[in-house]
Motif scaffolding. Structure first.
Motif, PDB file in Angstrom:
ATOM      1  N   UNK A  34       0.840  -1.183   0.000  1.00 25.57           N
ATOM      2  CA  UNK A  34       0.000   0.000   0.000  1.00 25.57           C
ATOM      3  C   UNK A  34       0.882   1.243   0.000  1.00 25.57           C
ATOM      4  N   UNK A  35       0.259   2.388  -0.199  1.00 22.61           N
ATOM      5  CA  UNK A  35       1.036   3.618  -0.332  1.00 22.61           C
ATOM      6  C   UNK A  35       1.912   3.881   0.881  1.00 22.61           C
ATOM      7  N   UNK A  36       1.365   3.679   2.070  1.00 28.09           N
ATOM      8  CA  UNK A  36       2.134   4.018   3.258  1.00 28.09           C
ATOM      9  C   UNK A  36       2.631   2.838   4.051  1.00 28.09           C
ATOM     10  N   UNK A  37       2.312   1.636   3.615  1.00 23.33           N
ATOM     11  CA  UNK A  37       2.699   0.466   4.415  1.00 23.33           C
ATOM     12  C   UNK A  37       2.647  -0.792   3.570  1.00 23.33           C
ATOM     13  N   UNK A  38       3.383  -1.806   4.037  1.00 29.70           N
ATOM     14  CA  UNK A  38       3.298  -3.151   3.488  1.00 29.70           C
ATOM     15  C   UNK A  38       2.681  -4.023   4.570  1.00 29.70           C
ATOM     16  N   UNK A  39       1.754  -4.886   4.192  1.00 29.05           N
ATOM     17  CA  UNK A  39       1.021  -5.621   5.213  1.00 29.05           C
ATOM     18  C   UNK A  39       1.018  -7.123   4.938  1.00 29.05           C
ATOM     19  N   UNK A  40       0.870  -7.876   6.029  1.00 28.42           N
ATOM     20  CA  UNK A  40       0.628  -9.305   5.973  1.00 28.42           C
ATOM     21  C   UNK A  40      -0.836  -9.520   6.333  1.00 28.42           C
ATOM     22  N   UNK A  41      -1.581 -10.138   5.427  1.00 25.49           N
ATOM     23  CA  UNK A  41      -2.943 -10.543   5.734  1.00 25.49           C
ATOM     24  C   UNK A  41      -2.884 -11.949   6.317  1.00 25.49           C
ATOM     25  N   UNK A  42      -3.490 -12.145   7.495  1.00 25.55           N
ATOM     26  CA  UNK A  42      -3.385 -13.445   8.166  1.00 25.55           C
ATOM     27  C   UNK A  42      -4.573 -13.653   9.098  1.00 25.55           C
ATOM     28  N   UNK A  43      -4.860 -14.915   9.375  1.00 27.80           N
ATOM     29  CA  UNK A  43      -5.834 -15.259  10.410  1.00 27.80           C
ATOM     30  C   UNK A  43      -5.103 -15.268  11.738  1.00 27.80           C
ATOM     31  N   UNK A  44      -5.591 -14.496  12.674  1.00 33.28           N
ATOM     32  CA  UNK A  44      -4.965 -14.380  13.997  1.00 33.28           C
ATOM     33  C   UNK A  44      -5.709 -15.285  14.977  1.00 33.28           C
ATOM     34  N   UNK A  45      -5.009 -16.262  15.532  1.00 36.82           N
ATOM     35  CA  UNK A  45      -5.660 -17.173  16.476  1.00 36.82           C
ATOM     36  C   UNK A  45      -6.102 -16.433  17.741  1.00 36.82           C
ATOM     37  N   UNK A  46      -5.346 -15.447  18.137  1.00 37.45           N
ATOM     38  CA  UNK A  46      -5.688 -14.698  19.357  1.00 37.45           C
ATOM     39  C   UNK A  46      -7.008 -13.961  19.201  1.00 37.45           C
ATOM     40  N   UNK A  47      -7.224 -13.353  18.031  1.00 41.53           N
ATOM     41  CA  UNK A  47      -8.443 -12.583  17.791  1.00 41.53           C
ATOM     42  C   UNK A  47      -9.569 -13.428  17.206  1.00 41.53           C
ATOM     43  N   UNK A  48      -9.208 -14.594  16.632  1.00 45.17           N
ATOM     44  CA  UNK A  48     -10.231 -15.410  15.985  1.00 45.17           C
ATOM     45  C   UNK A  48     -10.802 -14.746  14.764  1.00 45.17           C
ATOM     46  N   UNK A  49      -9.954 -14.018  14.038  1.00 45.93           N
ATOM     47  CA  UNK A  49     -10.428 -13.266  12.877  1.00 45.93           C
ATOM     48  C   UNK A  49      -9.234 -12.911  11.997  1.00 45.93           C
ATOM     49  N   UNK A  50      -9.534 -12.468  10.779  1.00 41.45           N
ATOM     50  CA  UNK A  50      -8.468 -11.978   9.915  1.00 41.45           C
ATOM     51  C   UNK A  50      -7.974 -10.633  10.418  1.00 41.45           C
ATOM     52  N   UNK A  51      -6.671 -10.429  10.302  1.00 41.19           N
ATOM     53  CA  UNK A  51      -6.058  -9.159  10.683  1.00 41.19           C
ATOM     54  C   UNK A  51      -4.990  -8.807   9.648  1.00 41.19           C
ATOM     55  N   UNK A  52      -4.754  -7.516   9.506  1.00 44.20           N
ATOM     56  CA  UNK A  52      -3.680  -7.010   8.653  1.00 44.20           C
ATOM     57  C   UNK A  52      -2.544  -6.536   9.552  1.00 44.20           C
ATOM     58  N   UNK A  53      -1.362  -7.106   9.382  1.00 48.96           N
ATOM     59  CA  UNK A  53      -0.202  -6.759  10.205  1.00 48.96           C
ATOM     60  C   UNK A  53       0.807  -5.985   9.353  1.00 48.96           C
ATOM     61  N   UNK A  54       1.181  -4.797   9.823  1.00 48.49           N
ATOM     62  CA  UNK A  54       2.182  -4.018   9.111  1.00 48.49           C
ATOM     63  C   UNK A  54       3.548  -4.682   9.242  1.00 48.49           C
ATOM     64  N   UNK A  55       4.245  -4.800   8.122  1.00 45.50           N
ATOM     65  CA  UNK A  55       5.543  -5.476   8.150  1.00 45.50           C
ATOM     66  C   UNK A  55       6.558  -4.722   8.991  1.00 45.50           C
ATOM     67  N   UNK A  56       6.459  -3.395   9.036  1.00 47.75           N
ATOM     68  CA  UNK A  56       7.443  -2.636   9.807  1.00 47.75           C
ATOM     69  C   UNK A  56       7.204  -2.743  11.311  1.00 47.75           C
ATOM     70  N   UNK A  57       6.117  -3.392  11.728  1.00 44.76           N
ATOM     71  CA  UNK A  57       5.852  -3.588  13.153  1.00 44.76           C
ATOM     72  C   UNK A  57       6.044  -5.035  13.589  1.00 44.76           C
ATOM     73  N   UNK A  58       6.377  -5.905  12.636  1.00 45.53           N
ATOM     74  CA  UNK A  58       6.672  -7.299  12.985  1.00 45.53           C
ATOM     75  C   UNK A  58       8.124  -7.379  13.428  1.00 45.53           C
ATOM     76  N   UNK A  59       8.350  -7.726  14.669  1.00 46.04           N
ATOM     77  CA  UNK A  59       9.689  -7.711  15.252  1.00 46.04           C
ATOM     78  C   UNK A  59      10.402  -9.057  15.176  1.00 46.04           C
ATOM     79  N   UNK A  60       9.642 -10.130  15.068  1.00 42.61           N
ATOM     80  CA  UNK A  60      10.279 -11.444  15.033  1.00 42.61           C
ATOM     81  C   UNK A  60       9.310 -12.426  14.385  1.00 42.61           C
ATOM     82  N   UNK A  61       9.865 -13.378  13.640  1.00 41.27           N
ATOM     83  CA  UNK A  61       9.056 -14.401  12.975  1.00 41.27           C
ATOM     84  C   UNK A  61       9.631 -15.766  13.295  1.00 41.27           C
ATOM     85  N   UNK A  62       8.764 -16.672  13.701  1.00 37.95           N
ATOM     86  CA  UNK A  62       9.183 -18.050  13.938  1.00 37.95           C
ATOM     87  C   UNK A  62       8.251 -18.985  13.169  1.00 37.95           C
ATOM     88  N   UNK A  63       8.710 -19.546  12.043  1.00 34.97           N
ATOM     89  CA  UNK A  63       7.881 -20.529  11.331  1.00 34.97           C
ATOM     90  C   UNK A  63       7.768 -21.800  12.165  1.00 34.97           C
TER      91      UNK A  63
END
Length: 227
Positions: free
Chosen positions: A173-202
């Motif tokens: 997007x113009x101001x951000x790059x996002x990950x679209x994902x199903x969030x188990x914590x929220x039980x819903x789809x959420x958009x996560x900004x890539x610049x706010x993701x601090x760590x990834x563990x597959x």
């Protein structure tokens, strides 16, 4: 329609078809004789197409054949160059190499439209990406492998949380790059900004639903997004 145009049209007609198409059907579509279709199929295979079949049975095009462009008008060339420039500026290292290779192949076929001199004549520029934590390549791999992810994510106020998510797609997007994902914590789809993701563990775990199913559900909720 010239023969060159017909050859291209035959490839486009056969591309993606699962069932064979007979020479008679192709002849009717292009208003030529079946003998002309036989010659066209032979000519295409000599040029590297992977068309299999025989007279009376039909023809199918096997995967793995890339059709070199025969011609692009100025607007089509500009659109392709803009797309390649976007990937070269905003993609991860693997995507950047792919875009550079694709442009080199296009330039080899149509240098007047795709070499460096032609690119300088297309005044369409792509801005550098927003701040990114090097997560794009890892996210692409996880989406491709359909892996559940454990991420550490910070909200706009800097508060961090740990989430388990099912990655679906990446969006620019113009101001951000996002990950679209199903969030188990929220039980819903959420958009996560890539610049706010601090760590990834597959994780060695697959989501209970296929990525195709998740993407279809996400699209129903976000019909305006083109994933």
């Amino acid at each position: 329609m010239t023969r060159s145009e017909r050859l291209l049209a035959i490839l486009q007609t056969l591309s993606g078809r699962r069932r064979a198409m007979t020479a008679a059907a192709l002849a009717q579509r292009f208003a030529v004789s079946e003998r002309s279709i036989y010659r066209d199929i032979a000519a295409l295979n000599l040029q590297g197409a992977r068309i299999e079949g025989s007279a009376g049975v039909g023809y199918v095009q096997r995967e793995g054949f890339f059709l070199p462009p025969l011609a692009f008008d100025a607007d089509e060339a500009a659109a392709l160059l803009l797309g390649l420039r976007f990937v070269m500026r905003r993609g991860d290292a693997t995507l950047v190499r792919g875009a550079e290779s694709a442009r080199a192949k296009l330039a080899a076929v149509l240098p007047a439209a795709f070499d460096d001199a032609a690119g300088a004549d297309v005044p369409l520029l792509v801005a550098p990406p927003p701040e990114r934590t090097g997560t794009l390549g890892a996210l692409r791999r996880a989406i491709s492998r359909q892996q559940v992810l454990r991420i550490r994510y910070s909200d706009r106020d800097g508060h961090g949380t740990e989430r388990r998510v099912w990655p679906v797609a990446l969006g620019w997007f113009e101001g951000a790059e996002i990950l679209a994902a199903w969030c188990e914590r929220r039980g819903a789809f959420r958009n996560f900004r890539l610049d706010r993701i601090r760590d990834i563990e597959p994780l060695d775990e697959r989501p209970p639903r296929s990525r195709r199913s998740l993407l279809a559900a996400y699209r129903r909720l976000e019909p305006g997004l083109q994933f």
